[in-house]
Scaffold this active site. Structure first.
Site, PDB file in Angstrom:
ATOM      1  N   GLY A 102       2.794  -0.781   4.221  1.00  0.00           N
ATOM      2  CA  GLY A 102       2.232  -1.621   3.181  1.00  0.00           C
ATOM      3  C   GLY A 102       2.372  -3.090   3.516  1.00  0.00           C
ATOM      4  O   GLY A 102       3.318  -3.490   4.197  1.00  0.00           O
TER       5      GLY A 102
ATOM      6  N   SER B 111       0.792  -1.233   0.000  1.00  0.00           N
ATOM      7  CA  SER B 111       0.000   0.000   0.000  1.00  0.00           C
ATOM      8  C   SER B 111       0.822   1.279   0.000  1.00  0.00           C
ATOM      9  O   SER B 111       0.232   2.371  -0.108  1.00  0.00           O
ATOM     10  CB  SER B 111      -0.952  -0.001   1.197  1.00  0.00           C
ATOM     11  OG  SER B 111      -2.020  -0.893   0.962  1.00  0.00           O
TER      12      SER B 111
ATOM     13  N   TYR C 226     -10.781   1.797   5.847  1.00  0.00           N
ATOM     14  CA  TYR C 226      -9.728   1.706   4.832  1.00  0.00           C
ATOM     15  C   TYR C 226     -10.227   0.792   3.719  1.00  0.00           C
ATOM     16  O   TYR C 226     -10.694  -0.316   3.979  1.00  0.00           O
ATOM     17  CB  TYR C 226      -8.477   1.119   5.468  1.00  0.00           C
ATOM     18  CG  TYR C 226      -7.252   1.082   4.595  1.00  0.00           C
ATOM     19  CD1 TYR C 226      -6.328   2.126   4.619  1.00  0.00           C
ATOM     20  CD2 TYR C 226      -6.981  -0.015   3.784  1.00  0.00           C
ATOM     21  CE1 TYR C 226      -5.180   2.074   3.844  1.00  0.00           C
ATOM     22  CE2 TYR C 226      -5.850  -0.069   3.007  1.00  0.00           C
ATOM     23  CZ  TYR C 226      -4.947   0.980   3.039  1.00  0.00           C
ATOM     24  OH  TYR C 226      -3.814   0.920   2.265  1.00  0.00           O
ATOM     25  N   SER C 227     -10.122   1.242   2.477  1.00  0.00           N
ATOM     26  CA  SER C 227     -10.627   0.440   1.370  1.00  0.00           C
ATOM     27  C   SER C 227      -9.719   0.565   0.162  1.00  0.00           C
ATOM     28  O   SER C 227      -9.529   1.663  -0.383  1.00  0.00           O
ATOM     29  CB  SER C 227     -12.052   0.879   0.985  1.00  0.00           C
ATOM     30  OG  SER C 227     -12.510   0.167  -0.141  1.00  0.00           O
ATOM     31  N   ASN C 228      -9.183  -0.557  -0.281  1.00  0.00           N
ATOM     32  CA  ASN C 228      -8.350  -0.574  -1.482  1.00  0.00           C
ATOM     33  C   ASN C 228      -9.136  -0.163  -2.722  1.00  0.00           C
ATOM     34  O   ASN C 228      -8.561   0.301  -3.709  1.00  0.00           O
ATOM     35  CB  ASN C 228      -7.748  -1.963  -1.675  1.00  0.00           C
ATOM     36  CG  ASN C 228      -6.724  -2.283  -0.611  1.00  0.00           C
ATOM     37  OD1 ASN C 228      -5.597  -1.808  -0.638  1.00  0.00           O
ATOM     38  ND2 ASN C 228      -7.115  -3.102   0.363  1.00  0.00           N
TER      39      ASN C 228
END
Length: 354
Positions: free
Chosen positions: A307, A75, A171-173
């Protein structure tokens, strides 16, 4: 195998600075307690730099990891993407508080209410496609780890579900897959090419790559493993499942240079950098601004991103005083604890690091 890890020595490289600089003992301790098969770190204050490693490059063949080794940054990719988006803001091609529907009409459910800023700081409340079984690169997926994915395929998975109306930060990818498509719409080029054109080439980040469908990690690198329950080699995988949310590969020196340039005001306008450094409360132990996490340490705030991608954990942070810490950990039978990681960060930024 575990005995090999227990007996592994720290391979420390002092670029400048006195003997005993850095966080070598802490890296070694994580390896000895089965928190890592390999670890590397780079600590700098702008005048001196320490880099060192612990563990083994390969649990079967041994070998010390290289302090110049490549690793999957997960990330931390988001910070690169956010920087490109803020550069587009600086160029007048969009505004942070414009609805995403203005640029990608009909793509995002509720896109007329979700602004670009809300995508960047994860306040969009979009469901994270990586929460679905088989869609997370943080978990072992067998042969499916070599499958290629398209961004809109990932969004189809995400938009099939909704988060509960709980008023919490999530939190969202998914947000950064949308942002990758936004970059492509506004520039007419693949998001990865924009990262290369705007950041990698100008900064001379020759060891940072946007791999696309390429499964390997450039040499040198330490292998990444996953316990299922025995350790299996998870190094090779197709990272297109992460795409603009987490596919990139880099080195400690390159990440340090990137964070220093970004936080030093060399990549965006002052106004855009202020926006990135304006975090929202998350309830997760850090604040989150557009593409940047903010952690409060005893000696002040550090900025950057962490990440995770199977076999690799990354931490890249910088303080306003100019100190930086970049670290890559290849987990063993357990992940290092938050206490262990924060202990290293506190030593690097607040303690005696020389």
């Amino acid at each position: 195998m575990m005995q090999m890890l227990t007996n592994a020595l720290v391979a420390a490289t002092l670029v400048t600075g006195g003997q005993g600089a850095g966080v070598g003992p802490e890296l070694e301790k994580i390896v000895e307690s089965n928190g890592a098969t390999a670890a590397l770190a780079r600590v700098s204050d702008g005048e001196w730099t320490w880099s060192g490693t612990a563990g083994v490059r390969d649990i079967k063949r041994g070998g010390r990891p290289s302090p110049n080794g490549h690793f999957r940054i997960g990330s931390v990719t988001k910070t690169f993407v956010a920087t490109v988006v803020l550069q587009l803001v600086d160029e007048g091609k969009l505004r942070l508080d414009d609805p995403v529907d203005q640029y990608l009409p009909g793509l995002v459910p509720g896109g007329e209410r979700i602004t670009v800023r809300r995508l960047l700081n994860h306040t969009s409340h979009l469901y994270d496609y990586m929460s679905e079984p088989g869609y997370s690169t943080n978990r072992w997926r067998g042969d499916a780890r070599f499958r290629s994915y398209q961004p809109r395929e990932l969004l189809k998975v995400a938009f099939a579900k909704e988060l509960p109306d709980d008023g919490k930060w999530h939190y969202s990818n998914t947000n950064y897959v949308v942002l990758g498509l936004l970059v492509e719409k506004l520039t007419g080029r693949p998001y990865g090419e924009e990262v290369r054109r705007r950041i990698l080439r100008p900064l001379g980040l020759r060891h940072t790559v946007v791999p696309g469908d390429q499964a390997g990690v450039p040499a040198p690198h330490a292998k990444g493993y996953e316990p299922i329950p025995q350790l299996v080699d998870a190094t090779r995988m197709n990272p297109s499942l992460d795409w603009a949310a987490g596919e990139m590969i880099s080195t400690a020196a390159d990440l340090e240079r990137f964070m220093s340039a970004l936080l030093g005001g060399k990549l965006t306008s002052a106004a855009s950098l202020r926006a990135m450094r304006t975090p929202v409360e998350t309830g997760a132990g850090f604040g989150y601004g557009p593409g940047l996490q903010a952690y409060t340490l005893p000696c002040g705030t550090v900025w950057g991103h962490s990440g995770e991608l199977i076999g690799y954990l990354t931490f890249a942070f910088r303080s306003d005083s100019g100190k930086s810490m970049t670290m890559s950990i290849n987990p063993s039978t357990r992940n290092p604890s938050t206490q262990e990681v924060m202990g290293i960060a506190i030593k690097a930024f607040c303690g005696t690091a020389r």
